[in-house]
Design an enzyme around this catalytic site. Structure first.
Site, PDB file in Angstrom:
ATOM      1  N   GLY A   7       0.766  -1.205   0.111  1.00  0.00           N
ATOM      2  CA  GLY A   7       0.020  -0.075   0.106  1.00  0.00           C
ATOM      3  C   GLY A   7       0.854   1.225  -0.133  1.00  0.00           C
ATOM      4  O   GLY A   7       2.117   1.344  -0.431  1.00  0.00           O
ATOM      5  N   PHE A   8       0.296   2.272   0.609  1.00  0.00           N
ATOM      6  CA  PHE A   8       1.076   3.671   0.688  1.00  0.00           C
ATOM      7  C   PHE A   8       2.594   3.421   1.274  1.00  0.00           C
ATOM      8  O   PHE A   8       3.525   3.892   0.577  1.00  0.00           O
ATOM      9  CB  PHE A   8       0.303   4.572   1.277  1.00  0.00           C
ATOM     10  CG  PHE A   8      -0.569   5.198   0.388  1.00  0.00           C
ATOM     11  CD1 PHE A   8      -0.531   5.935  -0.714  1.00  0.00           C
ATOM     12  CD2 PHE A   8      -2.185   4.794   0.459  1.00  0.00           C
ATOM     13  CE1 PHE A   8      -1.364   6.692  -1.347  1.00  0.00           C
ATOM     14  CE2 PHE A   8      -3.030   5.436  -0.319  1.00  0.00           C
ATOM     15  CZ  PHE A   8      -2.795   6.322  -1.148  1.00  0.00           C
ATOM     16  N   GLY A   9       2.555   2.937   2.400  1.00  0.00           N
ATOM     17  CA  GLY A   9       4.002   2.762   3.345  1.00  0.00           C
ATOM     18  C   GLY A   9       4.699   1.851   2.641  1.00  0.00           C
ATOM     19  O   GLY A   9       5.772   2.210   2.385  1.00  0.00           O
ATOM     20  N   GLU A 171     -17.483  12.489   1.601  1.00  0.00           N
ATOM     21  CA  GLU A 171     -17.237  12.286   0.190  1.00  0.00           C
ATOM     22  C   GLU A 171     -18.284  11.376  -0.423  1.00  0.00           C
ATOM     23  O   GLU A 171     -19.027  11.535  -1.460  1.00  0.00           O
ATOM     24  CB  GLU A 171     -15.842  11.740  -0.300  1.00  0.00           C
ATOM     25  CG  GLU A 171     -14.668  12.983   0.107  1.00  0.00           C
ATOM     26  CD  GLU A 171     -13.356  12.208   0.364  1.00  0.00           C
ATOM     27  OE1 GLU A 171     -12.272  12.911   0.345  1.00  0.00           O
ATOM     28  OE2 GLU A 171     -13.122  11.017   0.251  1.00  0.00           O
ATOM     29  N   ALA A 327      -2.633   8.899   4.312  1.00  0.00           N
ATOM     30  CA  ALA A 327      -1.725   8.422   3.479  1.00  0.00           C
ATOM     31  C   ALA A 327      -0.210   9.290   3.632  1.00  0.00           C
ATOM     32  O   ALA A 327       0.793   8.507   3.649  1.00  0.00           O
ATOM     33  CB  ALA A 327      -2.153   8.488   1.946  1.00  0.00           C
TER      34      ALA A 327
HETATM   35  C1  FAD Z   1     -11.788   4.700   1.763  1.00  0.00           C
HETATM   36  C2  FAD Z   1     -10.707   5.425   2.242  1.00  0.00           C
HETATM   37  C3  FAD Z   1     -10.513   6.860   1.874  1.00  0.00           C
HETATM   38  C4  FAD Z   1      -9.242   7.216   2.141  1.00  0.00           C
HETATM   39  N1  FAD Z   1      -9.075   8.717   1.902  1.00  0.00           N
HETATM   40  C5  FAD Z   1      -7.672   9.344   2.335  1.00  0.00           C
HETATM   41  C6  FAD Z   1      -7.472  10.410   1.603  1.00  0.00           C
HETATM   42  O1  FAD Z   1      -8.202  11.261   1.154  1.00  0.00           O
HETATM   43  N2  FAD Z   1      -6.298  11.134   2.031  1.00  0.00           N
HETATM   44  C7  FAD Z   1      -5.289  10.288   2.932  1.00  0.00           C
HETATM   45  O2  FAD Z   1      -4.046  10.962   3.085  1.00  0.00           O
HETATM   46  N3  FAD Z   1      -5.666   9.394   3.362  1.00  0.00           N
HETATM   47  C8  FAD Z   1      -6.753   8.408   3.110  1.00  0.00           C
HETATM   48  N4  FAD Z   1      -7.382   7.045   3.556  1.00  0.00           N
HETATM   49  C9  FAD Z   1      -6.304   6.666   4.481  1.00  0.00           C
HETATM   50  C10 FAD Z   1      -5.307   6.032   3.536  1.00  0.00           C
HETATM   51  O3  FAD Z   1      -5.599   5.266   2.518  1.00  0.00           O
HETATM   52  C11 FAD Z   1      -4.230   5.161   4.726  1.00  0.00           C
HETATM   53  O4  FAD Z   1      -3.920   5.820   5.773  1.00  0.00           O
HETATM   54  C12 FAD Z   1      -3.101   4.401   3.784  1.00  0.00           C
HETATM   55  O5  FAD Z   1      -3.510   3.893   2.850  1.00  0.00           O
HETATM   56  C13 FAD Z   1      -2.220   3.698   5.015  1.00  0.00           C
HETATM   57  O6  FAD Z   1      -1.331   3.275   4.350  1.00  0.00           O
HETATM   58  P1  FAD Z   1      -0.537   1.801   4.772  1.00  0.00           P
HETATM   59  O7  FAD Z   1       0.460   1.575   3.878  1.00  0.00           O
HETATM   60  O8  FAD Z   1      -0.432   1.760   6.165  1.00  0.00           O
HETATM   61  O9  FAD Z   1      -1.856   0.692   4.221  1.00  0.00           O
HETATM   62  P2  FAD Z   1      -2.585   0.318   3.027  1.00  0.00           P
HETATM   63  O10 FAD Z   1      -2.503   1.376   1.826  1.00  0.00           O
HETATM   64  O11 FAD Z   1      -3.816   0.159   3.387  1.00  0.00           O
HETATM   65  O12 FAD Z   1      -1.748  -1.030   2.525  1.00  0.00           O
HETATM   66  C14 FAD Z   1      -1.722  -2.039   3.116  1.00  0.00           C
HETATM   67  C15 FAD Z   1      -1.471  -3.390   2.135  1.00  0.00           C
HETATM   68  O13 FAD Z   1      -0.905  -4.385   3.083  1.00  0.00           O
HETATM   69  C16 FAD Z   1      -1.683  -5.485   2.245  1.00  0.00           C
HETATM   70  N5  FAD Z   1      -1.901  -6.549   3.231  1.00  0.00           N
HETATM   71  C17 FAD Z   1      -2.690  -6.338   4.554  1.00  0.00           C
HETATM   72  N6  FAD Z   1      -2.536  -7.361   5.283  1.00  0.00           N
HETATM   73  C18 FAD Z   1      -2.049  -8.353   4.517  1.00  0.00           C
HETATM   74  C19 FAD Z   1      -1.442  -9.775   4.868  1.00  0.00           C
HETATM   75  N7  FAD Z   1      -1.847 -10.300   5.972  1.00  0.00           N
HETATM   76  N8  FAD Z   1      -0.803 -10.251   3.944  1.00  0.00           N
HETATM   77  C20 FAD Z   1      -0.376  -9.901   2.815  1.00  0.00           C
HETATM   78  N9  FAD Z   1      -0.839  -8.516   2.461  1.00  0.00           N
HETATM   79  C21 FAD Z   1      -1.438  -7.564   3.256  1.00  0.00           C
HETATM   80  C22 FAD Z   1      -3.050  -5.047   1.763  1.00  0.00           C
HETATM   81  O14 FAD Z   1      -3.465  -5.795   0.568  1.00  0.00           O
HETATM   82  C23 FAD Z   1      -2.409  -3.653   1.341  1.00  0.00           C
HETATM   83  O15 FAD Z   1      -1.929  -3.788   0.051  1.00  0.00           O
HETATM   84  C24 FAD Z   1      -8.322   6.833   3.245  1.00  0.00           C
HETATM   85  C25 FAD Z   1      -8.660   5.394   3.483  1.00  0.00           C
HETATM   86  C26 FAD Z   1      -9.723   4.843   2.919  1.00  0.00           C
HETATM   87  C27 FAD Z   1     -10.148   3.399   3.594  1.00  0.00           C
END
Ligand code: FAD
Length: 426
Positions: A7-9, A171, A327
């Protein structure tokens, strides 16, 4: 280096290591990275799923030191430096993957406040599947209203409830209102889509609580103008297939007949946070997030980093400064993780992670948004243009940027939504 979660991180961590003398394996249960901030546009037929998702293999095609593995991570053996993998594409039994350094960025999932049974009636927007399911339910509700002869039942089909008035809920509610009152106007012969009610239910007394009050008020006005009715101070106490029941602080209970409910309320950390906590003894907070050290490592495990929505970061003085689940936090932490790994390889000292808050943005509907950028408060069209370019900038892949920009231009001019497909698998 093994990175869990693209994902993002996680993706930033992998990309940040492109020039490092390391081999990186990115494990994700999906073969794509999802741009969650635009999921609500898929759920309301404005964009197609592929436009907000990019295949991980194509994103990392040119990064020779990166490998992609499609699998579910189901456990960790921190003592043996191993990750447990299941559901590999060839159907093989569970296996393990060794790492020298592990980066875990599993994100979060919606929490139904202990009412997981509501999920079947009120899907969430966290995944692409969720967005497609919501789109199907919304479009199907209009079709049902078209053939429903009983006026009460028809009104229930034309009542849409969104639970949670954070940016996603706002939204979503704005887009459903535009769909009903604008895009679909005149498409149906019996159902009057302009009579649709869109209710935004929120337990506290204002929408967008992460924004200053003045911007919340402006956003609320803009929403009401679009035809959304905010039900503030209403706590959802029950959801079934036909209705949503709310309670006010004075104890008033109201049952609202509604066939289409979207859940956009609280989130909980990925289950991976709990697994890491169990193994390392690290603290887990009320939202299931693991508390990591100032350099994002697990206590007692400098070789394991965790980041993004699933963590809270402890400061040097032992306190925890809460960071929002957005994000930019995950992106900055992913970049930091990549830098830390390289600094360690070079034996350089590592500074603690510091989040640079670049502001807060939410869009309300076509050409309206609110933005709070380092104290600068913007609203209306300017904020929307800013929102638009920022989202295009962060969307992954040139092709997606171009397609989304084109789609937005076309819908801006025609007020249409080209991706209004009912998925009959649901
Ligand atoms: C509907 C919605 C709208 C949003 N709008 C905004 C916005 O407008 N602006 C903003 O800044 N933020 C927004 N956010 C928040 C933002 O999307 C999150 O803060 C961000 O995605 C977090 O990044 P991350 O890398 O922690 O997790 P994610 O981006 O969620 O990535 C997690 C990844 O881990 C993978 N994963 C998880 N568990 C497992 C596992 N057990 N095995 C293998 N793979 C796994 C998933 O498939 C995914 O690809 C929104 C979130 C949602 C749900």
């Amino acid at each position: 280096v093994v990175v869990v979660g693209g994902g993002f991180g996680g993706l930033q961590a992998v990309r940040g290591l492109r020039k490092a003398p390391v081999e990186v394996t990115l494990v994700d249960r999906h073969n794509f990275t999802l741009f969650q901030p635009l999921a609500y546009q898929v759920a309301t037929g404005a964009l197609s799923p592929a436009e907000i998702a990019a295949p991980l293999r194509s994103v990392l095609k040119r990064q020779q030191n990166a490998h992609v593995l499609l699998a579910d991570v189901t456990g960790f053996e921190l003592a043996q430096q191993q990750v447990t993998l299941e559901n590999l594409a060839n159907g093989q039994p569970p296996t393990t993957l060794h790492y020298d350094t592990l980066v875990v960025a599993g994100g979060s999932r919606y929490s139904y406040f202990g009412h997981d049974d509501w999920h079947v009636f009120a899907p969430e927007l966290k995944s692409l599947d969720g967005a497609i399911e919501i789109r199907t339910r919304i479009l199907n509700a209009f079709e049902a209203a078209e053939v429903e002869t009983d006026p009460e039942r028809r009104q229930a089909w034309l009542t849409f409830v969104v639970v949670g008035a954070g940016p996603t809920g706002v939204e979503m509610a704005g887009q459903i209102a535009e769909l009903a009152h604008d895009t679909l106007r005149g498409d149906f012969r019996t159902a009057d889509t302009t009579s649709a009610r869109v209710l935004l239910v929120e337990a506290v007394d204002r929408i967008l609580t992460s924004f200053p009050e003045s911007l919340s008020a402006k956003a609320q006005q803009a929403l009401e103008k679009l035809g959304v009715t905010p039900l503030l101070g209403h706590m959802v106490v029950d959801i079934d297939g036909d209705s949503v029941t709310t309670r006010t602080p004075s104890g008033e209970v109201e049952r609202i007949p509604a066939r289409t409910v979207t859940w956009a309320a609280g989130v909980n950390a990925s289950e991976l946070a709990g697994m890491l906590g169990e193994q390392s003894g690290a603290e887990i907070d009320r939202a299931g997030r693991i508390v990591v050290e100032p350099d994002l490592t697990l206590p007692g495990h400098p070789e394991v980093l965790a980041l993004g929505d699933m963590v809270q970061v402890r400061a040097g003085d032992g306190t925890i400064t809460p960071m929002p689940g957005i994000a930019p936090v995950a992106i900055q932490q992913g970049r930091y993780a990549a830098k830390l790994i390289q600094q360690r390889l070079h034996g350089e000292p590592v500074e603690p992670f510091r989040y640079r808050d670049k502001g807060n943005l939410a869009t309300i509907g076509r050409s309206k948004a609110v933005a709070d950028i380092k104290g600068l408060k913007l609203s209306g069209f300017i904020a929307w243009v800013f929102w638009l370019f920022l989202h295009l900038f962060y969307l992954i892949g040139f092709q997606n940027r171009l397609l989304v920009l084109l789609r937005w231009l076309v819908s801006f001019v025609t007020r249409g939504r080209g991706a209004r497909l009912i998925d009959d698998r649901l």
